[in-house]
Design a protein around this motif. Structure first.
Motif, mmCIF file in Angstrom:
data_model
loop_
_atom_site.group_PDB
_atom_site.id
_atom_site.type_symbol
_atom_site.label_atom_id
_atom_site.label_comp_id
_atom_site.label_asym_id
_atom_site.label_seq_id
_atom_site.Cartn_x
_atom_site.Cartn_y
_atom_site.Cartn_z
ATOM 1 N N SER A 245 0.854 -1.196 0.000
ATOM 2 C CA SER A 245 0.000 0.000 0.000
ATOM 3 C C SER A 245 0.887 1.243 0.000
ATOM 4 O O SER A 245 2.074 1.185 0.333
ATOM 5 C CB SER A 245 -0.893 0.003 1.239
ATOM 6 O OG SER A 245 -0.097 0.247 2.397
ATOM 7 N N GLN A 246 0.280 2.385 -0.339
ATOM 8 C CA GLN A 246 1.033 3.646 -0.290
ATOM 9 C C GLN A 246 1.521 3.903 1.135
ATOM 10 O O GLN A 246 2.632 4.378 1.346
ATOM 11 C CB GLN A 246 0.144 4.798 -0.789
ATOM 12 C CG GLN A 246 0.885 6.138 -0.933
ATOM 13 C CD GLN A 246 2.016 6.083 -1.940
ATOM 14 O OE1 GLN A 246 1.861 5.578 -3.038
ATOM 15 N NE2 GLN A 246 3.205 6.581 -1.539
ATOM 16 N N GLY A 247 0.680 3.569 2.113
ATOM 17 C CA GLY A 247 1.072 3.754 3.509
ATOM 18 C C GLY A 247 2.287 2.906 3.869
ATOM 19 O O GLY A 247 3.210 3.370 4.552
ATOM 20 N N ASP A 248 2.313 1.652 3.390
ATOM 21 C CA ASP A 248 3.472 0.779 3.626
ATOM 22 C C ASP A 248 4.729 1.401 3.014
ATOM 23 O O ASP A 248 5.803 1.423 3.630
ATOM 24 C CB ASP A 248 3.277 -0.593 2.954
ATOM 25 C CG ASP A 248 2.185 -1.424 3.605
ATOM 26 O OD1 ASP A 248 1.903 -1.186 4.796
ATOM 27 O OD2 ASP A 248 1.633 -2.301 2.912
ATOM 28 N N LEU A 249 4.567 1.886 1.790
ATOM 29 C CA LEU A 249 5.726 2.460 1.088
ATOM 30 C C LEU A 249 6.254 3.690 1.829
ATOM 31 O O LEU A 249 7.467 3.828 2.041
ATOM 32 C CB LEU A 249 5.337 2.812 -0.358
ATOM 33 C CG LEU A 249 6.423 3.473 -1.201
ATOM 34 C CD1 LEU A 249 7.704 2.645 -1.231
ATOM 35 C CD2 LEU A 249 5.917 3.707 -2.636
ATOM 36 N N ASP A 250 5.331 4.555 2.260
ATOM 37 C CA ASP A 250 5.770 5.758 2.991
ATOM 38 C C ASP A 250 6.506 5.371 4.277
ATOM 39 O O ASP A 250 7.517 5.966 4.637
ATOM 40 C CB ASP A 250 4.550 6.636 3.334
ATOM 41 C CG ASP A 250 3.896 7.228 2.086
ATOM 42 O OD1 ASP A 250 4.538 7.214 1.013
ATOM 43 O OD2 ASP A 250 2.740 7.677 2.180
ATOM 44 N N ALA A 251 5.993 4.351 4.956
ATOM 45 C CA ALA A 251 6.631 3.917 6.214
ATOM 46 C C ALA A 251 8.017 3.338 5.925
ATOM 47 O O ALA A 251 8.973 3.544 6.695
ATOM 48 C CB ALA A 251 5.758 2.878 6.911
ATOM 49 N N ILE A 252 8.158 2.624 4.812
ATOM 50 C CA ILE A 252 9.452 2.032 4.457
ATOM 51 C C ILE A 252 10.472 3.117 4.089
ATOM 52 O O ILE A 252 11.640 3.050 4.481
ATOM 53 C CB ILE A 252 9.275 0.998 3.315
ATOM 54 C CG1 ILE A 252 8.625 -0.268 3.889
ATOM 55 C CG2 ILE A 252 10.607 0.675 2.632
ATOM 56 C CD1 ILE A 252 8.228 -1.301 2.850
ATOM 57 N N VAL A 253 10.006 4.146 3.380
ATOM 58 C CA VAL A 253 10.902 5.257 3.042
ATOM 59 C C VAL A 253 11.408 5.910 4.332
ATOM 60 O O VAL A 253 12.606 6.172 4.495
ATOM 61 C CB VAL A 253 10.174 6.287 2.138
ATOM 62 C CG1 VAL A 253 10.919 7.612 2.084
ATOM 63 C CG2 VAL A 253 9.997 5.720 0.726
ATOM 64 N N ASP A 254 10.508 6.109 5.268
ATOM 65 C CA ASP A 254 10.882 6.736 6.539
ATOM 66 C C ASP A 254 11.846 5.836 7.323
ATOM 67 O O ASP A 254 12.853 6.297 7.862
ATOM 68 C CB ASP A 254 9.599 6.992 7.352
ATOM 69 C CG ASP A 254 9.882 7.786 8.601
ATOM 70 O OD1 ASP A 254 10.478 8.867 8.470
ATOM 71 O OD2 ASP A 254 9.536 7.319 9.712
ATOM 72 N N ARG A 255 11.556 4.544 7.346
ATOM 73 C CA ARG A 255 12.415 3.600 8.089
ATOM 74 C C ARG A 255 13.811 3.536 7.452
ATOM 75 O O ARG A 255 14.821 3.423 8.158
ATOM 76 C CB ARG A 255 11.751 2.215 8.088
ATOM 77 C CG ARG A 255 12.429 1.236 9.007
ATOM 78 C CD ARG A 255 11.705 -0.092 9.038
ATOM 79 N NE ARG A 255 12.428 -1.040 9.857
ATOM 80 C CZ ARG A 255 12.213 -2.354 9.851
ATOM 81 N NH1 ARG A 255 11.271 -2.867 9.074
ATOM 82 N NH2 ARG A 255 12.925 -3.150 10.620
ATOM 83 N N THR A 256 13.856 3.617 6.113
ATOM 84 C CA THR A 256 15.151 3.600 5.419
ATOM 85 C C THR A 256 15.990 4.794 5.854
ATOM 86 O O THR A 256 17.174 4.657 6.175
ATOM 87 C CB THR A 256 14.925 3.641 3.888
ATOM 88 O OG1 THR A 256 14.158 2.499 3.511
ATOM 89 C CG2 THR A 256 16.241 3.659 3.132
ATOM 90 N N ARG A 257 15.339 5.963 5.878
ATOM 91 C CA ARG A 257 16.074 7.186 6.254
ATOM 92 C C ARG A 257 16.660 7.070 7.661
ATOM 93 O O ARG A 257 17.715 7.607 7.953
ATOM 94 C CB ARG A 257 15.130 8.390 6.220
ATOM 95 C CG ARG A 257 14.768 8.842 4.816
ATOM 96 C CD ARG A 257 14.337 10.316 4.851
ATOM 97 N NE ARG A 257 14.216 10.841 3.507
ATOM 98 C CZ ARG A 257 13.034 11.038 2.903
ATOM 99 N NH1 ARG A 257 11.912 10.764 3.520
ATOM 100 N NH2 ARG A 257 13.007 11.529 1.680
ATOM 101 N N LYS A 258 15.940 6.360 8.526
ATOM 102 C CA LYS A 258 16.380 6.265 9.922
ATOM 103 C C LYS A 258 17.027 4.912 10.216
ATOM 104 O O LYS A 258 17.162 4.517 11.376
ATOM 105 C CB LYS A 258 15.166 6.469 10.837
ATOM 106 C CG LYS A 258 14.553 7.863 10.673
ATOM 107 C CD LYS A 258 13.269 7.968 11.467
ATOM 108 C CE LYS A 258 12.602 9.329 11.256
ATOM 109 N NZ LYS A 258 11.153 9.265 11.492
ATOM 110 N N GLY A 259 17.415 4.207 9.155
ATOM 111 C CA GLY A 259 17.907 2.832 9.297
ATOM 112 C C GLY A 259 19.124 2.687 10.197
ATOM 113 O O GLY A 259 19.235 1.730 10.965
ATOM 114 N N GLY A 260 20.047 3.642 10.114
ATOM 115 C CA GLY A 260 21.253 3.570 10.946
ATOM 116 C C GLY A 260 20.887 3.691 12.412
ATOM 117 O O GLY A 260 21.357 2.924 13.261
ATOM 118 N N GLY A 261 20.025 4.660 12.717
ATOM 119 C CA GLY A 261 19.614 4.907 14.097
ATOM 120 C C GLY A 261 18.865 3.719 14.690
ATOM 121 O O GLY A 261 19.002 3.438 15.881
ATOM 122 N N GLU A 262 18.100 3.017 13.867
ATOM 123 C CA GLU A 262 17.344 1.855 14.368
ATOM 124 C C GLU A 262 18.307 0.797 14.908
ATOM 125 O O GLU A 262 18.089 0.226 15.976
ATOM 126 C CB GLU A 262 16.482 1.275 13.233
ATOM 127 C CG GLU A 262 15.620 0.117 13.680
ATOM 128 C CD GLU A 262 14.706 -0.433 12.572
ATOM 129 O OE1 GLU A 262 14.716 0.089 11.435
ATOM 130 O OE2 GLU A 262 13.992 -1.418 12.862
#
Ligand code: TXD
Length: 319
Positions: free
Chosen positions: A204-221
């Motif tokens: 879904s678009q919502g899944d994609l938006d969440a994945i983009v956000d998670r990618t940006r913060k991937g190091g911090g995670e």
């Protein structure tokens, strides 16, 4: 033919993993260098002993003297300190800039023909400084961040859709910070650009938006999970992919921090873009078409990189 020589400058978490992967893949003989005495020797010996198990004839040696990197074909730089609580980003820049100076001078004196991959943070500024301090040709000095950020993006997409990571091609451009630019239109699942994959119901678009956000913060995670230190397996694998493309003249197109002179309308800085890596180092920069949204995100990311470079210049007037 003589085996390739791979010098790993910094024998910490990523340096040790790089040595292990390089040895397992028999990419070349490995020199593990660090200022800490004993660490590079201990890790090199440990992995050398493992070669008798996995059956590789490469040699591994620990070193505290730059003379030992003499004639290296590839240098991968992870030397430096990570940010500790209470430390500002400028504190980190100041310390790691000094480290890049020492490393750059060491490479210039002993391995001037090497292909150099910088991993130390803040990445886009440190690779810029390393090229200045080493004086090596710009096409032979690159930064690793995009392969890692794109791998995270691809993994999250694979996890969500159930499609093999092998059939997902994801791209992130820009600087290695939270304002990196995941390229949604250029990334594909089974050949479908992500907007088409959403239309086809793969996510879904919502899944994609969440994945983009998670990618940006991937190091911090990962930092939050590990509590001490940052990611090291995926960063090491990413740098090995780049080293391999150079050593084996594979001519892979990988997102790397490279010196730009006019491409993407930018000059005189290092920032993440797709680059063709072969025996000549960076042989070509691939220019993606960008729409207004992507241009705006790229501009914001580039401005952060320019800020970091300016901070380096302010700290070291010789730059
Ligand atoms: O995508 C990316 N580019 C990154 C970058 C992804 C993950 C981590 N990233 C950065 O890589 C991280 O912020 C660090 O700046 C580097 C290395 O990470 P690592 O986890 O390997 O750090 P360690 O374990 O602290 O190792 C650093 C080593 C350590 O052994 C120090 O003794 C050594 O660097 N060190 C030096 N070696 C040589 N010369 C000098 N001057 C020196 N100073 C410290």
């Amino acid at each position: 033919m003589a085996r390739a020589k791979i010098a790993l400058i910094g024998a910490g978490m990523i340096g040790g993993t790089l040595a292990h992967v390089a040895a397992r893949e028999a990419l070349g003989d490995v020199i593990l260098f660090d200022i800490a005495e004993g660490t590079p020797q201990g890790k090199a010996l440990d992995i050398a002993e493992a070669t008798a198990v996995f059956g590789s004839d490469v040699s591994l040696k620990g070193a505290n003297d730059y003379a030992d990197i003499a004639g290296a074909d590839v240098c991968i730089v992870t030397a430096g300190v990570p940010r500790k609580p209470g430390m500002s980003r400028d504190d980190l820049i100041g310390i790691n800039l000094k480290v890049m100076k020492a490393v750059g001078e060491g490479i210039k004196a002993h391995a001037p023909d090497a292909f150099v991959i910088c991993i130390t943070n803040p990445l886009d500024a440190m690779v810029w400084a390393l090229q200045k301090f080493s004086g090596l040709p710009k096409e032979k000095v690159v930064g690793m961040a995009g392969v890692l950020d794109s791998a995270r993006f691809a993994y999250f997409l694979a996890e969500k859709t159930g499609v093999s990571v092998q059939d997902i091609h994801a791209w992130t451009l820009g600087g290695h910070g939270d304002d990196m630019v995941p390229m949604v239109r250029h990334s594909t699942i089974g050949g479908l650009p992500l907007p088409d994959a959403v239309a086809a119901g793969l996510l879904s678009q919502g899944d994609l938006d969440a994945i983009v956000d998670r990618t940006r913060k991937g190091g911090g995670e990962i930092v939050a999970l590990l509590k001490t230190g940052s990611a090291f397996y995926a960063p090491a694998e990413s740098a090995i992919a780049m080293a391999k493309s150079y050593l084996l003249d594979q001519k892979r197109v990988l997102p790397c921090a490279v010196w730009l002179s006019g491409e993407y309308g930018l000059s005189d800085l290092y920032v993440g873009v797709p680059a063709l890596l072969g025996a000549g180092g960076v042989e070509k920069v691939i220019e993606f078409t960008t729409n207004d949204d992507e241009k705006a995100m790229f501009k914001k990311s580039v401005e952060s990189v320019q800020g970091l470079i300016q901070a380096c210049k302010d700290i070291d007037a010789s730059l």
